[in-house]
Design a protein around this motif. Structure first.
Motif, PDB file in Angstrom:
ATOM      1  N   ILE D 188      32.942  -7.332 -53.420  1.00 20.40           N
ATOM      2  CA  ILE D 188      32.020  -6.628 -52.519  1.00 20.40           C
ATOM      3  C   ILE D 188      31.230  -5.570 -53.287  1.00 20.40           C
ATOM      4  O   ILE D 188      30.014  -5.443 -53.152  1.00 20.40           O
ATOM      5  CB  ILE D 188      32.801  -5.970 -51.365  1.00 20.40           C
ATOM      6  N   TRP D 189      31.934  -4.845 -54.105  1.00 19.15           N
ATOM      7  CA  TRP D 189      31.309  -3.741 -54.836  1.00 19.15           C
ATOM      8  C   TRP D 189      30.200  -4.274 -55.749  1.00 19.15           C
ATOM      9  O   TRP D 189      29.096  -3.765 -55.790  1.00 19.15           O
ATOM     10  CB  TRP D 189      32.382  -3.017 -55.647  1.00 19.15           C
ATOM     11  N   ARG D 190      30.525  -5.360 -56.413  1.00 22.89           N
ATOM     12  CA  ARG D 190      29.536  -5.947 -57.295  1.00 22.89           C
ATOM     13  C   ARG D 190      28.331  -6.448 -56.509  1.00 22.89           C
ATOM     14  O   ARG D 190      27.185  -6.216 -56.857  1.00 22.89           O
ATOM     15  CB  ARG D 190      30.192  -7.098 -58.082  1.00 22.89           C
ATOM     16  N   PHE D 191      28.622  -7.063 -55.396  1.00 28.45           N
ATOM     17  CA  PHE D 191      27.576  -7.662 -54.577  1.00 28.45           C
ATOM     18  C   PHE D 191      26.567  -6.624 -54.101  1.00 28.45           C
ATOM     19  O   PHE D 191      25.361  -6.807 -54.225  1.00 28.45           O
ATOM     20  CB  PHE D 191      28.240  -8.343 -53.375  1.00 28.45           C
ATOM     21  N   ILE D 192      27.073  -5.514 -53.582  1.00 23.73           N
ATOM     22  CA  ILE D 192      26.127  -4.543 -53.020  1.00 23.73           C
ATOM     23  C   ILE D 192      25.410  -3.766 -54.101  1.00 23.73           C
ATOM     24  O   ILE D 192      24.354  -3.202 -53.860  1.00 23.73           O
ATOM     25  CB  ILE D 192      26.802  -3.571 -52.035  1.00 23.73           C
ATOM     26  N   ASN D 193      25.977  -3.721 -55.300  1.00 16.78           N
ATOM     27  CA  ASN D 193      25.296  -3.002 -56.359  1.00 16.78           C
ATOM     28  C   ASN D 193      24.636  -3.938 -57.346  1.00 16.78           C
ATOM     29  O   ASN D 193      24.655  -3.707 -58.540  1.00 16.78           O
ATOM     30  CB  ASN D 193      26.282  -2.088 -57.075  1.00 16.78           C
ATOM     31  N   SER D 194      24.090  -4.996 -56.829  1.00 20.14           N
ATOM     32  CA  SER D 194      23.419  -5.953 -57.702  1.00 20.14           C
ATOM     33  C   SER D 194      21.945  -6.003 -57.336  1.00 20.14           C
ATOM     34  O   SER D 194      21.549  -5.453 -56.306  1.00 20.14           O
ATOM     35  CB  SER D 194      24.043  -7.330 -57.498  1.00 20.14           C
ATOM     36  N   PRO D 195      21.145  -6.645 -58.150  1.00 23.78           N
ATOM     37  CA  PRO D 195      19.744  -6.840 -57.778  1.00 23.78           C
ATOM     38  C   PRO D 195      19.617  -7.484 -56.399  1.00 23.78           C
ATOM     39  O   PRO D 195      18.761  -7.105 -55.610  1.00 23.78           O
ATOM     40  CB  PRO D 195      19.228  -7.785 -58.865  1.00 23.78           C
ATOM     41  N   PHE D 196      20.492  -8.411 -56.104  1.00 24.96           N
ATOM     42  CA  PHE D 196      20.479  -9.051 -54.794  1.00 24.96           C
ATOM     43  C   PHE D 196      20.667  -8.008 -53.689  1.00 24.96           C
ATOM     44  O   PHE D 196      19.958  -7.998 -52.691  1.00 24.96           O
ATOM     45  CB  PHE D 196      21.619 -10.080 -54.742  1.00 24.96           C
ATOM     46  N   GLY D 197      21.636  -7.112 -53.921  1.00 29.24           N
ATOM     47  CA  GLY D 197      21.897  -6.054 -52.955  1.00 29.24           C
ATOM     48  C   GLY D 197      20.678  -5.176 -52.724  1.00 29.24           C
ATOM     49  O   GLY D 197      20.415  -4.714 -51.615  1.00 29.24           O
ATOM     50  N   MET D 198      19.942  -4.960 -53.801  1.00 29.79           N
ATOM     51  CA  MET D 198      18.727  -4.151 -53.709  1.00 29.79           C
ATOM     52  C   MET D 198      17.724  -4.817 -52.765  1.00 29.79           C
ATOM     53  O   MET D 198      17.100  -4.137 -51.932  1.00 29.79           O
ATOM     54  CB  MET D 198      18.130  -4.068 -55.117  1.00 29.79           C
ATOM     55  N   ILE D 199      17.586  -6.113 -52.872  1.00 27.60           N
ATOM     56  CA  ILE D 199      16.647  -6.825 -51.997  1.00 27.60           C
ATOM     57  C   ILE D 199      17.140  -6.748 -50.554  1.00 27.60           C
ATOM     58  O   ILE D 199      16.353  -6.542 -49.627  1.00 27.60           O
ATOM     59  CB  ILE D 199      16.513  -8.303 -52.417  1.00 27.60           C
ATOM     60  N   LEU D 200      18.448  -6.875 -50.379  1.00 30.25           N
ATOM     61  CA  LEU D 200      18.993  -6.772 -49.022  1.00 30.25           C
ATOM     62  C   LEU D 200      18.606  -5.439 -48.397  1.00 30.25           C
ATOM     63  O   LEU D 200      18.206  -5.361 -47.244  1.00 30.25           O
ATOM     64  CB  LEU D 200      20.513  -6.899 -49.045  1.00 30.25           C
ATOM     65  N   ARG D 201      18.730  -4.391 -49.202  1.00 27.85           N
ATOM     66  CA  ARG D 201      18.383  -3.071 -48.671  1.00 27.85           C
ATOM     67  C   ARG D 201      16.919  -3.003 -48.292  1.00 27.85           C
ATOM     68  O   ARG D 201      16.557  -2.454 -47.254  1.00 27.85           O
ATOM     69  CB  ARG D 201      18.681  -2.002 -49.718  1.00 27.85           C
ATOM     70  N   SER D 202      16.075  -3.574 -49.144  1.00 28.04           N
ATOM     71  CA  SER D 202      14.660  -3.450 -48.825  1.00 28.04           C
ATOM     72  C   SER D 202      14.302  -4.291 -47.609  1.00 28.04           C
ATOM     73  O   SER D 202      13.443  -3.911 -46.824  1.00 28.04           O
ATOM     74  CB  SER D 202      13.790  -3.804 -50.027  1.00 28.04           C
ATOM     75  N   ILE D 203      15.010  -5.385 -47.421  1.00 25.38           N
ATOM     76  CA  ILE D 203      14.760  -6.186 -46.216  1.00 25.38           C
ATOM     77  C   ILE D 203      15.127  -5.373 -44.985  1.00 25.38           C
ATOM     78  O   ILE D 203      14.412  -5.350 -43.989  1.00 25.38           O
ATOM     79  CB  ILE D 203      15.574  -7.492 -46.251  1.00 25.38           C
ATOM     80  N   ARG D 204      16.253  -4.665 -45.068  1.00 30.11           N
ATOM     81  CA  ARG D 204      16.654  -3.854 -43.937  1.00 30.11           C
ATOM     82  C   ARG D 204      15.589  -2.795 -43.640  1.00 30.11           C
ATOM     83  O   ARG D 204      15.318  -2.460 -42.510  1.00 30.11           O
ATOM     84  CB  ARG D 204      17.992  -3.178 -44.228  1.00 30.11           C
ATOM     85  N   GLU D 205      14.988  -2.271 -44.705  1.00 30.51           N
ATOM     86  CA  GLU D 205      14.019  -1.200 -44.537  1.00 30.51           C
ATOM     87  C   GLU D 205      12.714  -1.690 -43.908  1.00 30.51           C
ATOM     88  O   GLU D 205      12.152  -1.036 -43.045  1.00 30.51           O
ATOM     89  CB  GLU D 205      13.701  -0.598 -45.899  1.00 30.51           C
ATOM     90  N   ASN D 206      12.205  -2.803 -44.381  1.00 30.93           N
ATOM     91  CA  ASN D 206      10.908  -3.260 -43.895  1.00 30.93           C
ATOM     92  C   ASN D 206      10.766  -4.748 -44.165  1.00 30.93           C
ATOM     93  O   ASN D 206      10.359  -5.178 -45.234  1.00 30.93           O
ATOM     94  CB  ASN D 206       9.788  -2.483 -44.591  1.00 30.93           C
ATOM     95  N   GLU D 207      11.123  -5.494 -43.147  1.00 34.87           N
ATOM     96  CA  GLU D 207      11.193  -6.933 -43.331  1.00 34.87           C
ATOM     97  C   GLU D 207       9.823  -7.554 -43.625  1.00 34.87           C
ATOM     98  O   GLU D 207       9.682  -8.381 -44.512  1.00 34.87           O
ATOM     99  CB  GLU D 207      11.801  -7.541 -42.077  1.00 34.87           C
ATOM    100  N   GLN D 208       8.807  -7.139 -42.857  1.00 43.24           N
ATOM    101  CA  GLN D 208       7.465  -7.691 -43.040  1.00 43.24           C
ATOM    102  C   GLN D 208       6.993  -7.509 -44.482  1.00 43.24           C
ATOM    103  O   GLN D 208       6.442  -8.411 -45.091  1.00 43.24           O
ATOM    104  CB  GLN D 208       6.471  -6.967 -42.113  1.00 43.24           C
ATOM    105  N   ARG D 209       7.233  -6.314 -44.991  1.00 42.58           N
ATOM    106  CA  ARG D 209       6.788  -6.033 -46.341  1.00 42.58           C
ATOM    107  C   ARG D 209       7.528  -6.914 -47.347  1.00 42.58           C
ATOM    108  O   ARG D 209       6.943  -7.415 -48.297  1.00 42.58           O
ATOM    109  CB  ARG D 209       7.001  -4.546 -46.656  1.00 42.58           C
ATOM    110  N   ALA D 210       8.822  -7.087 -47.105  1.00 42.33           N
ATOM    111  CA  ALA D 210       9.590  -7.928 -48.024  1.00 42.33           C
ATOM    112  C   ALA D 210       9.040  -9.345 -48.028  1.00 42.33           C
ATOM    113  O   ALA D 210       8.926  -9.974 -49.080  1.00 42.33           O
ATOM    114  CB  ALA D 210      11.066  -7.926 -47.637  1.00 42.33           C
TER     115      ALA D 210
END
Ligand SMILES: Nc1ncnc2c1ncn2[C@@H]1O[C@H](COP(=O)(O)OP(=O)(O)OP(=O)(O)O)[C@@H](O)[C@H]1O
Ligand SMILES: Nc1ncnc2c1ncn2[C@@H]1O[C@H](COP(=O)(O)OP(=O)(O)OP(=O)(O)O)[C@@H](O)[C@H]1O
Ligand SMILES: [Mg+2]
Ligand SMILES: [Mg+2]
Lengths: 234, 260, 295, 333, 384
Positions: D188-210
């Motif tokens: 889990i720790w690796r997953f959320i602190n990965s480049p993939f996790g970064m994209i997940l965060r940005s999707i949460r922030e603004n889906e349209q923009r992503a």
């Protein structure tokens, strides 16, 4: 100067922990049109929102028509006679254009009747039964202004009313504001479009860092052009 | 300014073209039978009165809306039925009329999120975030180019409206797209930013195509090679700014008496 | 005898009617849910419990005060609505600024607490409540024996649904409510007392649930569990209809009631999941729901 | 939400997060040591249960805390995996490690199916769809032959790990569970602190923009959903071995509610919060079982109080407290 | 510690583990704890000079909580026997723990025959009732009363199927016929569709192979659709006094069901019931009284064995006949099944009921030997 309608002194406001307004002082006389100038992010919008009462984390003094407004709950400010057109327009998507237009309760006599509004903004008439946010950006801006005109408020507060509008519309709004002024409406607006502002305003406030840094009537505009150019980069 | 990676053919060729583009919202036709050609190495302006259908055209071209009729081709490929994210990956990227940033990421991270995709760093769930550090240099370049250096580490949410618009341009550029669609990029910007952004757009357009909606006519006059005027969903006039601005119908419908 | 899909026409008509009756409850409940969701953006997990409270209130009124069905039909929604108003005013309203999920979680907690309390006080097996004498008995429709009370349920719930729809879509109050959903601060700045509006809305939704509860009391066992048994299905109904669409919620309620009723005849084993299956299909074809505006 | 490990930005922040990483590492080691010696002080089966639920809550939080998707159907993966593991171990004689793995794979498949439908909508819609689908799965388990209805699959043998470690010894079993738990947490720790996790965060922030940046949002969400489901399955499969049965309780929607409570109590979006939340809920249920208080009422009240006043959860509140900040944890929002 | 169950700690500790807050709380719940206390008080709170203690817990219908508590009770709290164990998943899980720990458990709350079949334990006992007894009681005896064609409304899961199947077997064995059946989902709220199907089948008896709220709702709606007035009989296969009380006589009248105990059957049962009522404000059903009987028998066995050591006590329980208010002449089979008489009951009309809780007419008594499965056929490996 005419009898003051709105007096703001030493107004401070916060967004959570960030202190945005640092003692704003200004007066708006009855029947005057006042424009606040300033670069992006100096706190113009915040000033307006604080006066209206949307931002409740505030200190200082706001007097409207001689009455202290600080303790007045938000839903009573309109009844006191203040109308607000926000920067982001605030058109309701679940309401039709016409419902949007008739939404704000009429608070006093002397508002503009609907027919007149439709004359002024034929676009709105044409699309009056479509959902509010299906209008284009500019149409929404018109709607936002139009709906306040109905209510009969004494003071109209506008946040960047010309943003994103086609030049023809800008001109029309300028005319509308002039008409309103002739009828005795008091107007406080924030504007980046300098040319537009200079055409309708009686007086200017220049804002920087959450304070009013200078104030001058429209007649002084020519001699101040240079400083303004520097501060605003016009 | 190191905004654009260098491509060396500057001859104008069509990269994005639409034929017979139509969008019907119920009974209301927001866009009617629009033909549009966007050229490489050109800045193309789309202007017109409010509600003319400019944003709708953008939504159609980027596939955020599905056209009722008509075809769209991007660099020779038909994209009429392609989903929006795919279109973006093919090199057609847009900005939004109302600013679109990732509010709780820092300015730097906003740009790096955009950089991640072309660099193939987006699906790696087994790498540490520090893998993204190799994008930082490029991100800083972009941030500096748009003049956000001071705000590099602030959260995007804390920027004023105008600064957010600037940030959005930086993230759009980060993808190094072949075609940029900018919806009122200067709206809400102060004069200094308008200057910066204008020169960025001009710079960028040397090696790619730009289609922009803009109401600020001095900007249009200044940087656009070609102007299309829309009115009520239809093309009213087309040509360079000088031609278009002399057009009587355009003056009546859009510019008004005093401008130009 | 005429046959439809291997079933006598008469039986078929009977089952159709029964589906319609069940649909009435779905419609009333999903309507209340849609009202609250549409205007407060809160998924009212406590909706099932408020339905249960309605039934219990009627039962207790009869037991302790001798208040009969007809008065209970009015009083119980008022009482539950008032209770809802108190909850909204003092607790739920503090969550509006936050992510909508917190509203869902809060009402979930509320549902657990109330259901637990009633189970603690009254046990799980429930309490009796009789059909009012005026509506007792039934008529023979030729194709089935219809208890009069069930006919009454269809009629009165239809009226309640239409009334609510008119209130929200066609009145000034309704337009305030809808606008307040989107931008409460601005509506308040226009001079409308939004907090009171929202309280009223929640009370209205809770009252509708309680109304359904009173209607249900003579038909179903008045039990603390009656709400949680039905609420998840009602959620699915609302998803199918498209949340936020008042008319959608009503129509879908009736439609799915009938769909479920027919499944009970043709393939009874699937009758508890048929609504979920329909939900899945609808999501594939029309993600926003049958009547939903696109998000 | 604070994620300390995120290689952060401001110099101030960088310094802070350096302190934070140190404190954090210290806490982690301390925690691990405590867990290693814990069986000496606590009842092992209780500890094992706690670890299973803690892992379950962390897996759930991976979805809620880092992609902003509230699933009301996670019991499906937890309980489903328990059934799968129990079945293959008991009926087909699989060794325990393969049994648990079967649970994980099964849960991932279920996650793929449920996710396929659910990610079409966001927010509350998402929650309701997952709830409805998991209810469907509940009915499936109720009626399916292999789950043995309301009896459940009982007397599942624990067997020998890798053929030679006898899991019938509760010490061996405990360390097996602990190992599973740690592995799960590291993933889990690796997953959320990965480049993939970064994209997940940005999707949460603004889906349209992503989307406009060219990310196929649906696939990222589905990826996170499946990952979360698989890890919930890891917890569920392990639990089936610990208790030696798999029953309907674990697939019922109340279980989905419980895991939300655990996460909420511990702190949404904090890595270790759910562990504390799970500990608290499990302890509370055990305690309430023998007390005079009716369990549901108390659980409900805890829920409401949490939402109203301790929204950040135990760990979240701690990070935001003065002590927490001194130690270098910061809390955004 | 008492790992092998040999050493005594000089006190007797009994654990009542049941659902006290969930769907089965009416079935037994806190009132069962009172019933157990009544049995202990009869012994003066002591046996063999050792004090008797009682603990209780609410397992919330969660097997993992139950299993956890059972382990802790047996391992660290010196509990000697655990009783009641409502719902089969819990009962099976705890019986497995008890077997492993060599401790005694007596199930009164669960219905599955697996407890004395595949999952039987030398230290595990099944008191009160099981699905077999219910099926024989209602299915077999009712046919003799003339109810010879049946239609089943069956809850769509294993419990429902096995009730339907077992009952159907006895109906057929007694010369009756099955007109059909329909499966309804668990926790349905509306049964009218199913009831209409049952009605049009023309069967004389509608058998409700479901439990709890489902049964209550089905009965209530049957009354609404005039099914009983139409001449059909309703038979609930798992239903007790507590649920009839919740339903009210108006809706429940004419219903047939089987229980292992009815309070208003004779003077002895009435006397116990009155005492129970004083403590709990409700009349006991077969689960409450069964738990009382189980505790009492356990204590007698300790007395007889002269120790609380598991093997000896289990042996004594197996050997002693059960004679108390619950069972007369009951015996405990090798597989742990306590075999006793069951009663076929019919719910009275409202005007026939003479006092509060006077709900049943006893239609028939089913001898234990007939009611319970032959231990030799139970599949329990302790019997051979
Ligand atoms: N919701 C908010 N939370 C925190 N800070 C904010 C918020 N809104 C605005 N600010 C900050 O407050 C300051 C003043 O913002 P304001 O919107 O009043 O500026 P402005 O003068 O209207 O600018 P613009 O011309 O760009 O609209 C800015 O620095 C901005 O970053
Ligand atoms: N989703 C929609 N449904 C129905 N009508 C729509 C929709 N989107 C836009 N419209 C209508 O289509 C017309 C064109 O809108 P569009 O946003 O494209 O205008 P625009 O040219 O971008 O104007 P502006 O300069 O004001 O932004 C408007 O009249 C608007 O009301
Ligand atoms: Mg502003
Ligand atoms: Mg536009």
């Amino acid at each position: 100067m005419a009898k003051p309608l709105l007096e703001v002194s030493n107004l401070n406001a916060w967004y959570g922990e960030s202190h945005v307004l640092h003692g704003v002082n200004m007066t708006v006389g009855e029947g005057e049109t006042i424009t606040i100038l300033g670069r992006n992010g100096v706190g113009k919008t915040t000033t307006l929102r604080t006066i209206v009462g949307i931002i409740r984390e505030r200190k200082g003094e706001i007097r409207f028509d001689g009455k202290d407004m600080l303790g007045v709950p938000l839903h009573k400010t309109a009844h006191a006679g203040i109308g607000f057109v926000p920067e982001e327009r605030g058109i309701f998507s679940t309401l039709t254009v016409e419902e949007n237009l008739t939404l704000p309760p009429v608070v006093a006599q002397g508002g503009m009747p609907i027919e007149e509004i439709y004359e002024l903004f034929p676009n709105l008439k044409e699309r009056r039964s479509s959902p509010g946010t299906k209008l284009s950006g500019g149409e929404q801006q018109m709607l936002a202004i139009a709906r306040i005109l109905r209510t009969g408020v004494k003071l109209l507060i506008l946040d960047e009313p010309t943003e994103g509008l086609a030049p023809v519309i800008v001109q029309r709004i300028g005319e509308v504001l002039k008409t309103l002024k002739e009828r005795g409406m008091t107007v406080l607006l924030v504007e980046q479009n300098f040319r537009f502002a200079s055409r309708i305003a009686d007086r200017f406030y220049l804002m920087d860092h959450g304070q009013m840094v200078s104030e001058f009537p429209v007649s002084e505009l020519p001699q101040r052009m240079d400083t303004l150019h520097k501060v605003l980069g016009v | 300014m190191a905004v654009a990676a260098t491509h060396n053919h500057a001859e104008p060729r069509v990269v994005l073209s639409a034929r017979g583009l139509t969008k019907q919202f119920g009974a209301f036709a927001a866009v009617k039978n629009v033909d549009l050609d966007v050229h490489h190495a050109r800045v193309h302006a789309l202007i017109g009165p409010n509600g003319a259908g400019k944003t709708t055209v953008f939504n159609l071209l980027t596939k955020f809306l599905q056209p009722t009729a008509g075809t769209i081709a991007l660099m020779g490929t038909d994209i009429t039925k392609t989903p929006p994210d795919k279109v973006a990956r093919m090199g057609l990227v847009r900005s939004f009329q109302i600013s679109a940033v990732f509010p709780h990421l820092s300015v730097l991270d906003n740009v790096r999120v955009a950089l991640q995709r072309p660099n193939g760093l987006s699906t790696q769930f087994w790498l540490p975030t520090s893998a993204l550090n190799r994008l930082t240099a490029r991100a800083d370049e972009l941030i500096e180019a748009v003049g956000l250096k001071r705000e590099r580490n602030s959260l995007a949410a804390d920027l004023s409206y105008g600064r957010k618009r600037v940030l959005e341009i930086a993230t759009t550029l980060a993808l190094d797209p072949q075609v940029l669609l900018l919806d009122e990029p200067m709206a809400g910007m102060g004069q200094e930013d308008i200057g910066t952004v204008s020169s960025i757009i001009r710079e960028v357009a040397k090696t790619r195509a730009v289609l922009m909606v803009e109401h600020n006519l001095s900007v249009v006059a200044d940087i656009c090679h070609h102007v299309t005027v829309l009115q009520r969903g239809e093309i009213l006039a087309e040509g360079d700014y000088a031609t278009v601005s002399q057009d009587e119908r355009v003056r009546l419908a859009y510019m008004g008496a005093e401008e130009a | 005898m005429t046959m439809i899909f291997g079933i006598p026409l008469q039986a078929f008509l009977g089952q159709l009617l029964i589906g319609l009756i069940n649909g009435s409850f779905y419609a009333l409940l999903s309507l209340g849910l849609a009202v609250i969701f549409g205007l407060l953006r809160v998924i009212n997990f406590a909706h099932g419990v408020q339905y249960m409270l309605g039934a219990f209130a009627a039962m207790l009124m009869l037991q302790y005060f001798g208040i009969n069905y007809w008065f209970a039909l009015i009083l119980s929604p008022l009482v539950v609505g008032l209770f809802g108003a108190v909850i909204e005013r003092f607790l739920l309203s503090r969550l509006y600024k936050l992510d909508h999920l917190y509203g869902l979680l809060f009402t979930f907690g509320l549902a657990l607490t109330l259901e637990g309390t009633f189970r603690y006080l009254y046990g799980a097996s429930g309490q009796p409540y009789a059909v009012p004498a005026q509506l007792a008995g039934g008529t023979n429709l030729g194709f089935m024996f219809l208890p009069i009370y069930r006919g009454w349920v269809v009629v009165v719930s239809l009226l309640a649904c239409i009334g609510t729809w008119l209130l929200i879509e066609k009145t000034k109050l309704g337009s305030y409510l809808r606008a307040a959903t989107e931008n409460p601060v601005l509506v308040q700045a226009f001079g409308v007392n939004v907090p009171v509006l929202l309280t009223f809305t929640y009370a209205l939704g809770a009252g509708l649930a309680a109304f359904a509860g009173v209607l249900a009391a003579p038909v179903y066992q008045v039990s603390p569990l009656m709400g949680s048994n039905i609420i998840i299905v009602v959620f699915a109904v609302v998803v199918v209809g498209g949340m936020g669409s008042i008319m959608g919620a009503i129509l879908t309620g009736y439609m799915l009631g009938i769909a479920e009723g027919l499944t009970k005849v043709f393939y009874p084993e699937a009758s508890n999941i048929v609504i979920f299956v329909i939900m899945a299909i609808v999501l594939l074809l029309r993600p926003a729901g049958l009547f939903g505006r696109d998000a | 939400m604070s994620d300390m490990t995120h290689s952060s930005t401001t110099t101030v922040r960088a310094e802070r997060s350096a302190t934070a990483s140190k404190t954090y590492a210290a806490f982690l080691i301390l925690g691990l040591v405590l867990l290693i010696v814990a069986p000496a002080f606590f009842y092992p089966i209780f500890l094992m249960k706690l670890l299973c639920f803690a892992l379950f809550a962390c897996a759930f939080n991976l979805l809620l805390g880092y992609t902003g998707l509230l699933s009301f159907g996670h019991a499906t993966f937890f309980g489903g995996a328990a059934y799968f593991s129990a079945h293959v171990v008991k009926e087909w004689g699989f060794p325990p490690e393969l049994g648990v793995l079967t649970g994980v794979v099964g849960a991932a498949v279920l996650g793929l199916i449920m996710g396929f439908f659910a990610i079409r909508r966001q927010g509350i819609y998402f929650a309701m769809i997952t709830l409805a689908l998991s209810q469907m799965f509940f009915f499936f388990c109720l009626q399916a032959e292999f789950t043995k209805g309301e009896d459940g699959i009982q007397s599942v043998p624990r067997g020998h790990l890798f053929g030679f470690i006898d899991l019938n010894s509760s010490t061996n079993m405990y360390y097996f569970v602990l190992a599973v738990f740690v592995i799960g947490l590291v993933i889990i720790w690796r997953f959320i602190n990965s480049p993939f996790g970064m994209i997940l965060r940005s999707i949460r922030e603004n889906e349209q923009r992503a989307i406009s940046l060219g990310y196929s949002v649906a696939r990222y969400k589905l990826g996170a959903f499946v990952m979360s489901a698989a890890l919930a399955g890891l917890a569920g499969g392990t639990k089936a071995l610990v208790f030696q049965f798999a029953t309907l309780t674990d697939v019922a929607w109340q279980m989905s509610g419980e895991v939300i409570l655990m996460t909420l109590l511990g702190g949404i979006g904090t890595l270790i919060g759910p562990i504390f939340g799970a500990g608290l809920v499990v302890t509370l249920q055990n305690y309430l079982a023998t007390s005079q208080f009716p369990v549901t009422i108390i659980t409900g009240i805890v829920f409401m109080v949490c939402v109203l006043v301790f929204r950040r959860g135990i760990i979240g509140e701690f990070y935001a407290s003065r002590l927490g900040r001194k130690l270098g944890f910061e809390h955004r929002h | 510690q008492n790992a092998t169950g040999t050493a005594s700690d000089n006190k007797i500790k009994i654990g009542i583990l049941n659902d006290q807050s969930g769907v089965y709380a009416d079935f037994g719940g806190k009132s069962s704890v009172e019933a157990a206390k009544m049995a202990i008080e009869e012994f003066g709170g002591k046996v063999l000079g050792m004090p008797i203690e009682i603990v209780d817990a609410d397992h919330q219908n969660k097997p993992d909580i139950a299993s956890n508590i059972a382990r802790q009770w047996y391992d660290t709290e010196q509990v000697d026997a655990i009783m009641e164990l409502t719902t089969s998943s819990v009962a099976l899980a705890v019986q497995a723990v008890a077997k492993e720990k060599k401790k005694i458990d007596i199930v009164t709350g669960a219905a599955t025959t697996d407890l004395t079949g595949k999952a039987c334990s030398p230290y595990g006992f099944h008191w009160a009732y099981d699905t077999h007894a219910l099926a024989v009681g209602t299915g077999g005896a009712l046919v003799k009363q003339g109810g010879d064609s049946w239609f089943f409304l069956t809850a769509d899961y294993a419990f429902g199927y096995s009730l339907e199947q077992q009952t159907g077997d006895f109906v057929k064995a007694n010369g009756g016929t099955i007109a059909g059946s329909v499966r309804h989902p668990l926790s349905s709220t509306d049964f009218s569709s199913f009831l209409l199907q049952a009605q049009s089948s023309g069967a004389k008896v509608i058998g409700l192979a479901n439990a709890g709220l489902d049964t209550s709702n089905a009965i209530k709606q049957a009354a609404e659709f005039g099914i009983v007035q139409g001449g059909q009989r309703l038979a609930a296969l798992l239903f007790t006094l507590a649920e009839v009380h919740g339903l009210g006589l108006e809706a429940a009248q004419g219903l047939t069901l089987t229980e292992g105990y009815y309070w208003n059957r004779d003077d002895q049962s009435r006397e116990f019931a009155k005492k129970f009522f004083e403590r709990t404000n409700k009349m006991p059903n077969m689960i409450h009284t069964g738990t009382y009987s189980a505790v009492r028998q356990y204590l007698k066995a300790v007395e007889k064995a002269g120790t609380d050591e598991t093997e000896a006590v289990a042996k004594a329980i197996h050997e002693m006949p059960v004679d108390d208010v619950f069972a007369q002449g009951g015996t405990v089979a090798k597989n742990g099944r306590m075999i006793h008489d069951m009663y076929l009951l019919q719910v009275k009309k409202p005007d026939e009921s003479k006092e509060a809780w006077d709900y049943f007419d006893v239609l028939d008594t089913i001898p234990g030997k007939e009611a319970y499965m032959d231990p030799a056929k139970s599949g329990c490996d302790l019997v051979n």
